[in-house]
Write an enzyme that holds these catalytic residues in place. Sequence first.
Site, PDB file in Angstrom:
ATOM      1  N   GLY A 246     -15.835  -0.418  59.685  1.00 25.36           N
ATOM      2  CA  GLY A 246     -16.152  -0.997  58.469  1.00 25.36           C
ATOM      3  C   GLY A 246     -15.060  -1.566  57.647  1.00 25.36           C
ATOM      4  O   GLY A 246     -15.127  -1.652  56.276  1.00 25.36           O
ATOM      5  N   GLU A 281     -15.104   4.127  64.540  1.00 26.27           N
ATOM      6  CA  GLU A 281     -15.585   2.786  65.409  1.00 26.27           C
ATOM      7  C   GLU A 281     -15.014   1.542  64.467  1.00 26.27           C
ATOM      8  O   GLU A 281     -15.862   0.633  64.085  1.00 26.27           O
ATOM      9  CB  GLU A 281     -17.177   2.620  65.214  1.00 26.27           C
ATOM     10  CG  GLU A 281     -17.889   3.831  65.879  1.00 26.27           C
ATOM     11  CD  GLU A 281     -19.453   3.967  65.738  1.00 26.27           C
ATOM     12  OE1 GLU A 281     -20.045   4.246  66.710  1.00 26.27           O
ATOM     13  OE2 GLU A 281     -19.763   3.373  64.632  1.00 26.27           O
ATOM     14  N   ARG A 284     -13.600  -5.148  63.118  1.00 23.96           N
ATOM     15  CA  ARG A 284     -13.125  -6.439  62.526  1.00 23.96           C
ATOM     16  C   ARG A 284     -11.662  -5.838  62.254  1.00 23.96           C
ATOM     17  O   ARG A 284     -10.785  -6.902  62.530  1.00 23.96           O
ATOM     18  CB  ARG A 284     -13.873  -6.423  61.162  1.00 23.96           C
ATOM     19  CG  ARG A 284     -13.215  -7.382  60.204  1.00 23.96           C
ATOM     20  CD  ARG A 284     -13.938  -7.431  58.919  1.00 23.96           C
ATOM     21  NE  ARG A 284     -15.301  -7.137  58.839  1.00 23.96           N
ATOM     22  CZ  ARG A 284     -16.236  -8.179  58.989  1.00 23.96           C
ATOM     23  NH1 ARG A 284     -15.812  -9.266  59.117  1.00 23.96           N
ATOM     24  NH2 ARG A 284     -17.427  -7.539  58.937  1.00 23.96           N
ATOM     25  N   TYR A 324     -22.719 -15.813  55.977  1.00 22.33           N
ATOM     26  CA  TYR A 324     -22.432 -14.802  54.894  1.00 22.33           C
ATOM     27  C   TYR A 324     -21.979 -15.613  53.744  1.00 22.33           C
ATOM     28  O   TYR A 324     -21.292 -14.752  52.993  1.00 22.33           O
ATOM     29  CB  TYR A 324     -21.459 -13.678  55.280  1.00 22.33           C
ATOM     30  CG  TYR A 324     -21.838 -12.957  56.432  1.00 22.33           C
ATOM     31  CD1 TYR A 324     -22.997 -12.237  56.760  1.00 22.33           C
ATOM     32  CD2 TYR A 324     -20.979 -12.884  57.644  1.00 22.33           C
ATOM     33  CE1 TYR A 324     -23.181 -11.432  57.916  1.00 22.33           C
ATOM     34  CE2 TYR A 324     -21.211 -12.311  58.778  1.00 22.33           C
ATOM     35  CZ  TYR A 324     -22.219 -11.462  58.921  1.00 22.33           C
ATOM     36  OH  TYR A 324     -22.636 -10.766  59.901  1.00 22.33           O
ATOM     37  N   CYS A 350     -26.058 -30.613  62.647  1.00 18.16           N
ATOM     38  CA  CYS A 350     -27.104 -31.338  61.838  1.00 18.16           C
ATOM     39  C   CYS A 350     -27.746 -30.318  60.951  1.00 18.16           C
ATOM     40  O   CYS A 350     -28.776 -30.068  61.130  1.00 18.16           O
ATOM     41  CB  CYS A 350     -28.015 -32.264  62.544  1.00 18.16           C
ATOM     42  SG  CYS A 350     -27.351 -33.565  63.367  1.00 18.16           S
ATOM     43  N   GLU A 351     -26.873 -29.710  59.926  1.00 17.84           N
ATOM     44  CA  GLU A 351     -27.272 -28.720  59.000  1.00 17.84           C
ATOM     45  C   GLU A 351     -26.448 -28.679  57.886  1.00 17.84           C
ATOM     46  O   GLU A 351     -25.285 -28.694  58.097  1.00 17.84           O
ATOM     47  CB  GLU A 351     -27.251 -27.286  59.584  1.00 17.84           C
ATOM     48  CG  GLU A 351     -28.114 -26.848  60.883  1.00 17.84           C
ATOM     49  CD  GLU A 351     -29.682 -26.631  60.467  1.00 17.84           C
ATOM     50  OE1 GLU A 351     -29.833 -26.271  59.118  1.00 17.84           O
ATOM     51  OE2 GLU A 351     -30.386 -26.708  61.341  1.00 17.84           O
TER      52      GLU A 351
END
Length: 431
Positions: A246, A281, A284, A324, A350-351
């Site tokens: 994290g 762990e 990122r 996010y 298309c969004e």
Amino acid sequence: MPNAPKPGFSYDGKTLTADGLPLPKLAERFGTPLYVYSGPLLRENFHRVRRPFASADPMVAYSVKANSNLAVLDLLHREGAWFDIVSGGELKRVLKAGIPAERAIFAGVGKSAEEMRAALRAGVMEFNLESEQEAERLADVARSLRRRADVAIRINPNVDARTHKYITTGKTENKFGVPLKRALRLARRIAEEMPALNLAGVHCHIGSQILDSSIHPNVVAAVMAFVDEVERETGAKLETLNFGGGYGIAYERGQKPLDLRPFARALLPELKRRGLRLILEPGRSIAAAAGLLLSRVEYVKPGDAKTFVILDASMTELLRPALYRAHHEILPVEKRAMPSGLVDFVGPVCETGDFLALDRESFIPSEGGLVAVMDAGAYGFVMASNYNTRPMAAEVLVDGGEAHLVRKRQTLNDLLRLESIPGVRDGAKGA
Ligand SMILES: *Cc1c(COP(=O)(O)O)cnc(C)c1O
């Protein structure tokens, strides 16, 4: 002799390069959209995370879900990584990369019996348990295979990691982990009633993209108190303490990546005193800055309030902005005189949610130009989809001064191969 290029992504004159290789050349050779990873940066980031804890000889278990390309796993294995996996699919990847199962830790809230069997047969190092129900299922599966499973209980210490609500995991309202009181009861049950399980450790992961360096030190005391209580109540001697990952990175200019030293200072003496082996762990913090998404400009569409730069990359390549509202820097691949203004960088999907950057004060590239979406090496390709029947991008790893195609671009045939029309031979009517 020119100087050796700095590892990673930097401008050589006016051209953005990956470890010295010009990105326009990579775009020509491999097409766009294209994920480009830097091998030297992956190594550098791995050691940067490990270094503050080095005196404890930690097991740095790379979180496979951040970027699970086989070449990335192989590279980190060679650096001495362990691996944090969350599915049977990730177990398969680890094994396919030639990594022994003993270097894999199996986490995740919804492990199926089949995944448990595969992991036990392969011989993973440890299971992180997220509930009493899961412990019961794992004990059944282990018994039926006549194996004993090493387990760690994932505790939920009820802290606020002060990060995005979709990536905070250590509060009681999150689905992850076992609240402390229940966790103690579970530890007792495992010790007394589940001989197929060996209670080996405690696990805690409180969220992702944490930038506040006081968050981790603040949970050390609570986690240690829990370890002591478990040992006292069960008579077990725990072997591992897994503190999750994290660690935040600097996605935006002016941000600073998480400083791990206060965490290491708070944690290491406590570990030493109890003779616990440390597991970390990170995902990122190893992979994100080591990758970018290279994309070509399809259109530049002027609007009344801002300019829409329509890229050939979209939410199907990089979902984080849509999911996010995540920020990614976008850089021109060729620096030259360009207009600037308020820009939305969007994809062809298309969004309305299909954007890579919104309301950005930015350079305005021209049609056919190349841009680089930075810090896309983690939670990038792994979240790709085929929405709008878009084939998945190719991935390139630059290492040893060479570009290696580590995943081919998906073809439309790859994408359609699994479908069929009932009653039609070969599944489809046309070409
Ligand atoms: C996702 C995850 C990680 C890695 O998180 P990063 O923010 O990528 O470092 C580590 N541990 C667990 C249990 C996870 O779910």
